[in-house]
Scaffold this motif. Sequence first.
Motif, PDB file in Angstrom:
ATOM      1  N   ILE A   1      11.230 -12.808  -1.101  1.00 10.97           N
ATOM      2  CA  ILE A   1      11.301 -11.417  -1.570  1.00 10.97           C
ATOM      3  C   ILE A   1      10.567 -10.519  -0.576  1.00 10.97           C
ATOM      4  CG2 ILE A   1      10.736  -9.816  -3.461  1.00 10.97           C
ATOM      5  CD1 ILE A   1      10.653 -12.420  -5.259  1.00 10.97           C
ATOM      6  N   GLY A   2      11.306  -9.630   0.060  1.00 13.07           N
ATOM      7  CA  GLY A   2      10.690  -8.648   0.958  1.00 13.07           C
ATOM      8  C   GLY A   2      10.195  -9.192   2.279  1.00 13.07           C
ATOM      9  N   GLY A   3      10.667 -10.373   2.666  1.00  9.84           N
ATOM     10  CA  GLY A   3      10.230 -10.951   3.933  1.00  9.84           C
ATOM     11  C   GLY A   3      10.535 -10.076   5.128  1.00  9.84           C
ATOM     12  N   ASP A   4      11.698  -9.413   5.077  1.00  7.48           N
ATOM     13  CA  ASP A   4      12.061  -8.541   6.199  1.00  7.48           C
ATOM     14  C   ASP A   4      11.360  -7.184   6.121  1.00  7.48           C
ATOM     15  OD1 ASP A   4      13.457  -7.969   3.910  1.00  7.48           O
ATOM     16  OD2 ASP A   4      15.319  -7.386   4.918  1.00  7.48           O
ATOM     17  N   ARG A   5      10.584  -6.996   5.076  1.00  3.57           N
ATOM     18  CA  ARG A   5       9.816  -5.747   4.935  1.00  3.57           C
ATOM     19  C   ARG A   5       8.322  -6.054   4.846  1.00  3.57           C
ATOM     20  NH1 ARG A   5      13.781  -3.688   6.207  1.00  3.57           N
ATOM     21  NH2 ARG A   5      15.209  -2.276   5.166  1.00  3.57           N
ATOM     22  N   GLN A   6       7.916  -7.186   5.444  1.00  5.34           N
ATOM     23  CA  GLN A   6       6.518  -7.606   5.286  1.00  5.34           C
ATOM     24  C   GLN A   6       5.535  -6.605   5.894  1.00  5.34           C
ATOM     25  OE1 GLN A   6       4.329  -8.950   7.754  1.00  5.34           O
ATOM     26  NE2 GLN A   6       5.720  -8.921   9.507  1.00  5.34           N
ATOM     27  N   LYS A   7       5.940  -5.935   6.988  1.00  5.84           N
ATOM     28  CA  LYS A   7       5.040  -4.940   7.608  1.00  5.84           C
ATOM     29  C   LYS A   7       4.822  -3.777   6.658  1.00  5.84           C
ATOM     30  CE  LYS A   7       6.709  -5.805  12.270  1.00  5.84           C
ATOM     31  NZ  LYS A   7       7.492  -5.245  13.358  1.00  5.84           N
ATOM     32  N   GLN A   8       5.934  -3.271   6.088  1.00  6.69           N
ATOM     33  CA  GLN A   8       5.835  -2.147   5.161  1.00  6.69           C
ATOM     34  C   GLN A   8       5.026  -2.544   3.929  1.00  6.69           C
ATOM     35  OE1 GLN A   8       8.501  -3.156   6.790  1.00  6.69           O
ATOM     36  NE2 GLN A   8       9.839  -1.453   7.375  1.00  6.69           N
ATOM     37  N   LEU A   9       5.269  -3.787   3.437  1.00  8.20           N
ATOM     38  CA  LEU A   9       4.510  -4.278   2.275  1.00  8.20           C
ATOM     39  C   LEU A   9       3.013  -4.279   2.582  1.00  8.20           C
ATOM     40  CD1 LEU A   9       6.491  -7.347   0.849  1.00  8.20           C
ATOM     41  CD2 LEU A   9       5.778  -5.319  -0.412  1.00  8.20           C
ATOM     42  N   PHE A  10       2.662  -4.715   3.782  1.00  7.44           N
ATOM     43  CA  PHE A  10       1.245  -4.771   4.161  1.00  7.44           C
ATOM     44  C   PHE A  10       0.652  -3.358   4.203  1.00  7.44           C
ATOM     45  CE2 PHE A  10      -2.058  -4.841   7.548  1.00  7.44           C
ATOM     46  CZ  PHE A  10      -3.004  -5.549   6.836  1.00  7.44           C
ATOM     47  N   LEU A  11       1.398  -2.431   4.786  1.00  8.94           N
ATOM     48  CA  LEU A  11       0.884  -1.056   4.861  1.00  8.94           C
ATOM     49  C   LEU A  11       0.712  -0.461   3.463  1.00  8.94           C
ATOM     50  CD1 LEU A  11       2.943   0.245   7.925  1.00  8.94           C
ATOM     51  CD2 LEU A  11       0.550  -0.466   7.877  1.00  8.94           C
ATOM     52  N   ILE A  12       1.642  -0.771   2.562  1.00  7.00           N
ATOM     53  CA  ILE A  12       1.541  -0.260   1.181  1.00  7.00           C
ATOM     54  C   ILE A  12       0.306  -0.835   0.494  1.00  7.00           C
ATOM     55  CG2 ILE A  12       2.611  -0.375  -1.127  1.00  7.00           C
ATOM     56  CD1 ILE A  12       5.351  -0.174   0.368  1.00  7.00           C
ATOM     57  N   ILE A  13       0.087  -2.143   0.640  1.00  3.77           N
ATOM     58  CA  ILE A  13      -1.071  -2.736  -0.064  1.00  3.77           C
ATOM     59  C   ILE A  13      -2.383  -2.213   0.533  1.00  3.77           C
ATOM     60  CG2 ILE A  13       0.167  -4.836  -0.755  1.00  3.77           C
ATOM     61  CD1 ILE A  13      -1.878  -6.178   1.350  1.00  3.77           C
ATOM     62  N   MET A  14      -2.377  -1.920   1.830  1.00  4.99           N
ATOM     63  CA  MET A  14      -3.593  -1.372   2.438  1.00  4.99           C
ATOM     64  C   MET A  14      -3.856   0.039   1.919  1.00  4.99           C
ATOM     65  SD  MET A  14      -5.021  -3.700   4.135  1.00  4.99           S
ATOM     66  CE  MET A  14      -6.244  -2.900   5.149  1.00  4.99           C
ATOM     67  N   LEU A  15      -2.778   0.794   1.717  1.00  7.34           N
ATOM     68  CA  LEU A  15      -2.933   2.148   1.155  1.00  7.34           C
ATOM     69  C   LEU A  15      -3.465   2.074  -0.276  1.00  7.34           C
ATOM     70  CD1 LEU A  15       0.267   3.993   2.472  1.00  7.34           C
ATOM     71  CD2 LEU A  15      -2.119   4.516   3.047  1.00  7.34           C
ATOM     72  N   VAL A  16      -2.904   1.148  -1.071  1.00  6.80           N
ATOM     73  CA  VAL A  16      -3.363   0.980  -2.460  1.00  6.80           C
ATOM     74  C   VAL A  16      -4.830   0.541  -2.475  1.00  6.80           C
ATOM     75  CG1 VAL A  16      -3.058  -0.371  -4.582  1.00  6.80           C
ATOM     76  CG2 VAL A  16      -1.056   0.456  -3.348  1.00  6.80           C
ATOM     77  N   ALA A  17      -5.170  -0.416  -1.605  1.00 10.67           N
ATOM     78  CA  ALA A  17      -6.558  -0.896  -1.532  1.00 10.67           C
ATOM     79  C   ALA A  17      -7.486   0.245  -1.118  1.00 10.67           C
ATOM     80  CB  ALA A  17      -6.662  -2.066  -0.560  1.00 10.67           C
ATOM     81  N   GLY A  18      -7.032   1.057  -0.158  1.00  8.77           N
ATOM     82  CA  GLY A  18      -7.846   2.198   0.304  1.00  8.77           C
ATOM     83  C   GLY A  18      -8.097   3.191  -0.823  1.00  8.77           C
ATOM     84  N   ALA A  19      -7.036   3.480  -1.597  1.00 10.46           N
ATOM     85  CA  ALA A  19      -7.165   4.409  -2.726  1.00 10.46           C
ATOM     86  C   ALA A  19      -8.129   3.839  -3.771  1.00 10.46           C
ATOM     87  CB  ALA A  19      -5.787   4.660  -3.350  1.00 10.46           C
ATOM     88  N   ALA A  20      -8.031   2.528  -4.024  1.00  3.45           N
ATOM     89  CA  ALA A  20      -8.912   1.885  -5.007  1.00  3.45           C
ATOM     90  C   ALA A  20     -10.366   1.953  -4.551  1.00  3.45           C
ATOM     91  CB  ALA A  20      -8.486   0.426  -5.216  1.00  3.45           C
ATOM     92  N   VAL A  21     -10.597   1.742  -3.270  1.00  2.00           N
ATOM     93  CA  VAL A  21     -11.977   1.782  -2.741  1.00  2.00           C
ATOM     94  C   VAL A  21     -12.543   3.197  -2.878  1.00  2.00           C
ATOM     95  CG1 VAL A  21     -13.361   1.601  -0.630  1.00  2.00           C
ATOM     96  CG2 VAL A  21     -11.723  -0.194  -1.199  1.00  2.00           C
ATOM     97  N   ILE A  22     -11.728   4.211  -2.582  1.00  2.00           N
ATOM     98  CA  ILE A  22     -12.194   5.605  -2.721  1.00  2.00           C
ATOM     99  C   ILE A  22     -12.550   5.895  -4.186  1.00  2.00           C
ATOM    100  CG2 ILE A  22     -11.433   8.029  -2.617  1.00  2.00           C
ATOM    101  CD1 ILE A  22      -9.803   7.165  -0.091  1.00  2.00           C
ATOM    102  N   PHE A  23     -11.679   5.447  -5.111  1.00  2.00           N
ATOM    103  CA  PHE A  23     -11.926   5.660  -6.545  1.00  2.00           C
ATOM    104  C   PHE A  23     -13.225   4.977  -6.979  1.00  2.00           C
ATOM    105  CE2 PHE A  23     -11.501   4.027 -10.909  1.00  2.00           C
ATOM    106  CZ  PHE A  23     -11.387   5.227 -11.601  1.00  2.00           C
TER     107      PHE A  23
END
Lengths: 244, 132
Positions: B98-120
């Motif tokens: 699932i999403g193997g061909d979008r692994q870069k985008q998936l990584f960037l999304i999770i980093m954004l979510v993690a960044g938002a969580a850390v700020i919160f």
Amino acid sequence: MTENKKYTWNIIFKIFRKKAGQPAHYDQFDVAVNPDEYILDGIERIWAYQDRSLVFSHACHHSTCGACGMLVNGEEKLTCITTFRSVTRNGGTLRIEPLRNFPVISDLAVDMTGMFERMHAVSHRPVIADTFETSRGRKKEREDLLRLADCIECGLCISACPISATSADYIGPAVLAGAQQPGTFGENVLNIVDSEDGAWRCHSAYECTRVCPSNVDPAWRIMDLRKKLVLTRVKRMMGIKEKT
Amino acid sequence: MSEQTPKAVNWMKWFDPRSRGVGMWAFIINRLSGLGLVLYLVLHLIMLGKLAKGPQAYDQFIAMMKTPFWIAGELLVVAAVFIHGLNGVRIILTSFGIGGDRQKQLFLIIMLVAGAAVIFFAWKMFAHAGGG
């Protein structure tokens, strides 16, 4: 000499050297090149005009044999299709090293015997049945139409894989991709790929796919292989016969 | 034949990001955050031992943990939990096609979510500490 053959750039090659029983070091060579010719052309000219003891492997010059893989400024490249323009500039330096994770025979030549043996063990087929589309757009296979498999067995994926750097037992992306290709597994292949050092050892760094010069996409094939392995095991547990 | 052959001591190469792609960065960050969480678990168990030394020692420890230096340290733990956990989900998804061909985008999304969580969490934790 035609216009595009003019050697308008000067490149400094820093080439890894290693002979049996001697310490490794780097030798420097200044070479005039055409920016649109290939790294391998420059290495061949160094061998022809500057140092006949330089050892490297190559054959076809058109990305079919997979023999000329090397590290170019720290990145895996098939040197017969990598232009100078794509990796450096006029006056730039190119650090050329042998592939990682393979024993060095001499200088830039590495021993790929282990990879070839493993690919043979998983029944990798270098020639496969081609597909074609019917009038309804459906893809079919025809056994009488054959083509070379995409994998040229260059070893770049194994060189780039961080897991292959630490485990000699990990069979590596090229071999796993080769095992995925047929779609079904004999018992011996299943035992090799469905193991600690097989498909489950991959840690999803995707470097194999990034450096592959032949669009094999080994990372996708490893993930697909995992699905097939799980499916095969479940079918066997439930006593469902597999299609051969 | 050479020092190029695979061996366990090459583990340091896992952390070398030079000439590597997004997938390798995810691999490196996942290992660093995993090691960080293991270290935290050890420290956590050691600190829990303070409970056995009586209420005064425990209160002193809690007071220390409310200083900005230690809150920043706890924030690193929060970051490691989000990065490692979400990246784990990414790996599970891609491992099963699932999403193997979008692994870069998936990584960037999770980093954004993690960044938002850390700020919160930074906002909540520092506000809580400030409010005493």
